[in-house]
Design an enzyme around this catalytic site. Structure first.
Site, PDB file in Angstrom:
ATOM      1  CE1 TYR A  97      12.398  25.856  44.029  1.00 22.63           C
ATOM      2  CE2 TYR A  97      13.154  27.899  43.552  1.00 22.63           C
ATOM      3  CZ  TYR A  97      11.915  27.530  43.855  1.00 22.63           C
ATOM      4  OH  TYR A  97      10.534  27.221  44.028  1.00 22.63           O
TER       5      TYR A  97
HETATM    6  P1  ATP Z   1       5.797  27.719  46.762  1.00 32.78           P
HETATM    7  O1  ATP Z   1       4.340  27.418  46.211  1.00 32.78           O
HETATM    8  O2  ATP Z   1       6.278  26.592  47.207  1.00 32.78           O
HETATM    9  O3  ATP Z   1       5.424  29.051  46.686  1.00 32.78           O
HETATM   10  P2  ATP Z   1       6.602  28.701  43.898  1.00 32.78           P
HETATM   11  O4  ATP Z   1       5.242  28.912  44.016  1.00 32.78           O
HETATM   12  O5  ATP Z   1       7.749  30.098  43.889  1.00 32.78           O
HETATM   13  O6  ATP Z   1       6.994  28.574  45.504  1.00 32.78           O
HETATM   14  P3  ATP Z   1       7.154  26.774  42.514  1.00 32.78           P
HETATM   15  O7  ATP Z   1       7.810  27.010  40.273  1.00 32.78           O
HETATM   16  O8  ATP Z   1       5.724  26.122  42.551  1.00 32.78           O
HETATM   17  O9  ATP Z   1       7.333  27.678  43.094  1.00 32.78           O
HETATM   18  O10 ATP Z   1       7.792  25.636  43.078  1.00 32.78           O
HETATM   19  C1  ATP Z   1       9.183  25.126  42.924  1.00 32.78           C
HETATM   20  C2  ATP Z   1       9.744  24.288  42.216  1.00 32.78           C
HETATM   21  O11 ATP Z   1      11.168  24.087  41.635  1.00 32.78           O
HETATM   22  C3  ATP Z   1       9.370  22.543  43.081  1.00 32.78           C
HETATM   23  O12 ATP Z   1       8.205  22.454  42.246  1.00 32.78           O
HETATM   24  C4  ATP Z   1      10.614  21.922  42.631  1.00 32.78           C
HETATM   25  O13 ATP Z   1      10.123  20.512  42.235  1.00 32.78           O
HETATM   26  C5  ATP Z   1      11.100  22.603  41.277  1.00 32.78           C
HETATM   27  N1  ATP Z   1      13.326  21.975  41.790  1.00 32.78           N
HETATM   28  C6  ATP Z   1      13.287  22.865  42.721  1.00 32.78           C
HETATM   29  N2  ATP Z   1      15.082  22.247  42.401  1.00 32.78           N
HETATM   30  C7  ATP Z   1      14.805  22.459  40.980  1.00 32.78           C
HETATM   31  C8  ATP Z   1      15.771  21.672  40.122  1.00 32.78           C
HETATM   32  N3  ATP Z   1      17.088  22.011  40.158  1.00 32.78           N
HETATM   33  N4  ATP Z   1      15.552  21.375  38.710  1.00 32.78           N
HETATM   34  C9  ATP Z   1      14.474  21.808  38.344  1.00 32.78           C
HETATM   35  N5  ATP Z   1      12.814  21.935  39.059  1.00 32.78           N
HETATM   36  C10 ATP Z   1      13.373  22.377  40.099  1.00 32.78           C
END
Ligand code: ATP
Ligand code: CA
Ligand code: CA
Length: 186
Positions: A39
């Site tokens: 990220y």
């Molecule tokens: P996906 O559902 O796309 O496969 P994932 O399940 O691996 O993703 P999630 O935790 O659902 O991951 O989503 C990624 C999260 O990371 C998002 O909710 C986003 O808001 C968060 N995020 C991204 N950048 C930041 C940041 N700099 N600080 C905090 N949270 C962040």
């Protein structure tokens, strides 16, 4: 596209029971993925505050040599209970160059999140058993819809499924894996 998604912590659940129920309902195992997600934080704004996300994902099927790379933008969450949000995703073919482009533009990478994701599917609903390094085990239920009109009924459908799995909505987790890892040890 709008990603309608709910997430629950599996630490106080019985994953075997949940899987058994899913299979009974007609869910089929799709694949197991190993995903490494980098990220980035914004240049002009803090994505943690705006609740947006910019990500490079390397995703590979266990047992195959099929690594794919995706760049994803996620918008802020659209309701108060789920993780529903706009999602725009493209496939790219060179991870290092993509990473360099973002860094040159000033986006700041966060230490990657690694997980193994076991995916089950029935029609347009995907259920993932996620084992996230330094975070823990979570279940995600997702349906992708194309507009706001379909959003609400999709969410009800997912919440119904959660109920059929005997998981209480009190267990819903809105935090991202990044935020959960921060809470754990950073
Ligand atoms: P996906 O559902 O796309 O496969 P994932 O399940 O691996 O993703 P999630 O935790 O659902 O991951 O989503 C990624 C999260 O990371 C998002 O909710 C986003 O808001 C968060 N995020 C991204 N950048 C930041 C940041 N700099 N600080 C905090 N949270 C962040
Ligand atoms: Ca997710
Ligand atoms: Ca998702």
């Amino acid at each position: 596209m709008i990603e309608v998604e709910i997430k629950v912590n599996l630490s106080n659940e019985n994953p075997e029971k949940i899987l058994e129920s899913l299979l009974k309902m007609g869910f089929l195992k799709k694949e197991i993925k190993e995903q490494t997600d980098t990220y980035f934080n914004g240049i002009d704004r803090d994505f943690q505050i705006t609740d947006e996300a910019l990500r490079i994902r390397c995703s590979k099927t266990v047992g195959k040599n099929d690594e794919k790379i995706y760049v994803t933008y996620k918008g802020k969450k659209l309701d108060g209970i789920s993780k529903t949000r706009e999602e725009i995703e493209v496939e790219v073919f060179e991870v290092n160059s993509m990473h360099k482009i973002f860094e040159k533009l000033g986006f700041k990478p966060v230490r990657p999140i690694k997980k193994v994701r076991e995916i089950y599917q029935k029609e347009d609903i995907e259920v993932s058993f996620d084992d996230v390094l330094d975070v823990g085990k979570y279940l995600e239920i997702e349906k992708v819809v194309s507009n706001n009109f379909e959003r609400e009924s999709a969410l009800f459908e997912l919440l119904d499924l959660l109920k059929s799995l005997n998981i209480s909505t009190d267990k819903l987790e809105k935090r991202s894996y990044l935020e959960l890892r921060r809470g754990n040890r950073e």
